[in-house]
Structures are given as C-alpha cells and as structure tokens.
Scaffold this motif. Structure first.
Motif, short mmCIF file in Angstrom:
data_model
loop_
_atom_site.label_atom_id
_atom_site.label_comp_id
_atom_site.label_asym_id
_atom_site.label_seq_id
_atom_site.Cartn_x
_atom_site.Cartn_y
_atom_site.Cartn_z
N ILE A 242 35.28 93.31 63.80
CA ILE A 242 34.16 93.15 64.73
C ILE A 242 34.77 92.71 66.06
N GLU A 243 34.73 93.63 67.03
CA GLU A 243 35.31 93.36 68.34
C GLU A 243 34.46 92.35 69.11
N ARG A 244 34.98 91.85 70.22
CA ARG A 244 34.27 90.84 71.03
C ARG A 244 32.90 91.36 71.48
N THR A 245 32.79 92.66 71.69
CA THR A 245 31.53 93.27 72.14
C THR A 245 30.53 93.47 71.01
N GLY A 246 30.97 93.25 69.77
CA GLY A 246 30.13 93.52 68.61
C GLY A 246 30.40 94.89 68.00
N GLN A 247 31.23 95.69 68.64
CA GLN A 247 31.58 97.01 68.10
C GLN A 247 32.22 96.85 66.73
N LEU A 248 31.81 97.70 65.78
CA LEU A 248 32.34 97.68 64.42
C LEU A 248 33.36 98.80 64.24
N VAL A 249 34.51 98.46 63.68
CA VAL A 249 35.54 99.44 63.37
C VAL A 249 35.94 99.22 61.92
N GLN A 250 35.73 100.24 61.08
CA GLN A 250 36.05 100.11 59.66
C GLN A 250 37.32 100.87 59.33
N PHE A 251 38.22 100.19 58.60
CA PHE A 251 39.52 100.74 58.26
C PHE A 251 39.65 101.14 56.79
N VAL A 252 38.93 100.47 55.91
CA VAL A 252 39.02 100.71 54.47
C VAL A 252 37.61 100.64 53.89
N SER A 253 37.31 101.54 52.96
CA SER A 253 36.03 101.46 52.25
C SER A 253 35.92 100.11 51.57
N ALA B 65 24.71 90.62 55.31
CA ALA B 65 23.45 90.85 54.59
C ALA B 65 23.48 92.20 53.89
N ALA B 66 24.00 93.22 54.56
CA ALA B 66 24.09 94.55 53.94
C ALA B 66 25.04 94.53 52.74
N LEU B 67 26.15 93.81 52.87
CA LEU B 67 27.11 93.74 51.75
C LEU B 67 26.51 93.00 50.56
N ILE B 68 25.78 91.93 50.82
CA ILE B 68 25.13 91.19 49.73
C ILE B 68 24.10 92.06 49.03
N ASP B 69 23.38 92.87 49.78
CA ASP B 69 22.41 93.80 49.18
C ASP B 69 23.11 94.88 48.36
N LEU C 20 25.20 101.79 53.92
CA LEU C 20 26.54 102.03 53.37
C LEU C 20 26.52 103.30 52.54
N ASN C 21 27.58 104.08 52.67
CA ASN C 21 27.75 105.30 51.89
C ASN C 21 29.17 105.31 51.35
N GLY D 145 30.88 102.92 50.32
CA GLY D 145 31.61 101.78 50.86
C GLY D 145 31.89 101.83 52.34
N TRP D 146 31.37 102.83 53.04
CA TRP D 146 31.58 102.95 54.48
C TRP D 146 30.28 102.65 55.21
N LEU D 147 30.35 101.85 56.26
CA LEU D 147 29.18 101.54 57.09
C LEU D 147 28.89 102.70 58.03
N SER D 148 27.66 103.14 58.04
CA SER D 148 27.30 104.24 58.95
C SER D 148 27.36 103.78 60.40
N ALA D 149 27.16 102.50 60.66
CA ALA D 149 27.12 101.98 62.03
C ALA D 149 28.51 101.72 62.62
N ALA D 150 29.56 101.91 61.83
CA ALA D 150 30.92 101.59 62.29
C ALA D 150 31.68 102.84 62.69
N GLU D 151 32.60 102.66 63.61
CA GLU D 151 33.60 103.70 63.88
C GLU D 151 34.56 103.68 62.70
N HIS D 152 34.89 104.83 62.16
CA HIS D 152 35.77 104.91 61.00
C HIS D 152 37.18 105.27 61.45
N CYS D 153 38.14 104.40 61.14
CA CYS D 153 39.56 104.59 61.43
C CYS D 153 40.34 104.33 60.15
N PRO D 154 40.37 105.28 59.21
CA PRO D 154 40.97 105.02 57.90
C PRO D 154 42.44 104.60 57.99
N SER D 155 42.72 103.46 57.40
CA SER D 155 44.08 102.91 57.33
C SER D 155 44.77 103.41 56.07
#
Length: 185
Positions: free
Chosen positions: A78-89, A138-142, A3-4, A6-16
């Motif tokens: 979290i899409e059905r495929t497991g793809q991550l899309v983040q909208f807000v930090s 787990a990442a959020l808890i850390d 996380l950087n 509040g944004w996940l590096s592994a997610a597609e970022h689509c700021p809302s």
C-alpha cells in the motif's frame, strides 16, 4: 473489494517470482503488517516494486547493493497515496516474514498474508494507507474464514529483536477503529 483466486481486483498486479505453494492444509489465518521504503526513509521511485520483482539496480543507491540479491516478496504493497500493488496471490506463500513465530507456530509465511505499507518506523503513515489497509483487511477476513481481527500483528511481533516494523508510527488504535467501521459496513 473483490478477490478472484487470491488477487484483488482493485490492485495493480505485478507478479513476483518470489513465492511458492503453502504447505498442505495451511490456509491464511494471520495478517502481518510491515513497512518498507527504498532507499530507507525515502518514498516513491518504484524501487519497492523492483525489489520484489528481482530487478533492483544496485548501482542506483549504496543501500541497494546490500539487498539486490535477496529474493523476497509480500502479498501486497500500500503506497503512500493508497495505491495498491499486489505481488503474490493471497492463496500462495509470499516470502515476507523470514524467521518468525506466532502463537507457538514457526515459519509464519506458511499461514500468513504479508501487507507492506510504504513507510518507515518513525514516519507517520497516511490516512489513505489506513483506509486502504482497513478495506483490504475486511475483505481478507470475509474471504478467509480462519482469519480474524484477533490475528493481525506487526512484523516486529513475530520476529522480535530482528524486525521493528511497522514501528511506533503505526497507529494500531486508529487502524482497529477503521477496520471495525469497515466490517460493520
């Protein structure tokens, strides 16, 4: 997962545009699990992203006309495929919980993180979704010391009678096992 700000590096970022600052002295301490499908019980098509970005075309489906003017968001999808899309930090206040209460505290948006699973109350979630949800949690808890496994709930639990998600199809025991394994590394 990294996380950087509040944004996940592994997610597609689509700021809302549908977020604001958390109130002073409020930090994420609750994780709220939701489900969403647009149109209801149909998957794919990018309509969830359109909804959280305020660009849902009401002419595409009759249901869309009933929600197109709402301004809502979640932190992560979290899409059905497991793809991550983040909208807000995760550091910001997403508009996901609505009228809600947890452990005697109202307005859960102030102190929670909202994760949407692409799904429906009675449709089994995919293993990819459970795996990703466990990794992200787990990442959020850390990352957020006030958040613990004991403070993970469903939308149905903080808005009873108003919301039913993630619904009976969500296997909490399976998710909890995966989260425990993920945290043990």
């Amino acid at each position: 997962m990294h996380l950087n700000e509040g944004w996940l590096s592994a997610a597609e970022h689509c700021p809302s545009p549908n977020f604001n600052q958390r109130p002073a002295n409020q930090v994420p301490r609750l994780l709220v699990i939701h489900n969403i499908s647009l149109p209801p019980e149909k998957f794919g098509g990018g309509y969830i992203q359109d909804f959280f970005l305020n660009r849902l075309d009401p002419s595409v489906d009759p249901y869309f006309a009933t929600i197109a003017t709402l301004q809502v968001s979640a932190h992560l999808l979290i899409e059905r495929t497991g793809q991550l899309v983040q909208f807000v930090s995760f550091d910001q206040r997403a508009w996901h919980a609505g009228q809600s209460e947890y452990a005697g505290c109202g307005n859960c948006n102030d102190f929670s993180i909202g994760i949407e699973l692409e799904g429906a109350d009675h449709t089994p979630y995919t293993e990819q979704q459970y795996q990703q949800l466990a990794r992200v949690t787990a990442a959020l808890i850390d990352y957020y010391p006030a958040m613990t496994p004991e403070h993970i709930t469903g939308h149905e639990d903080i808005a009873p009678g108003r919301k039913t998600d993630p619904g009976p199809a969500f296997n909490r025991e399976h998710f909890n096992r995966l989260l425990t394994m993920e945290r043990q590394g």
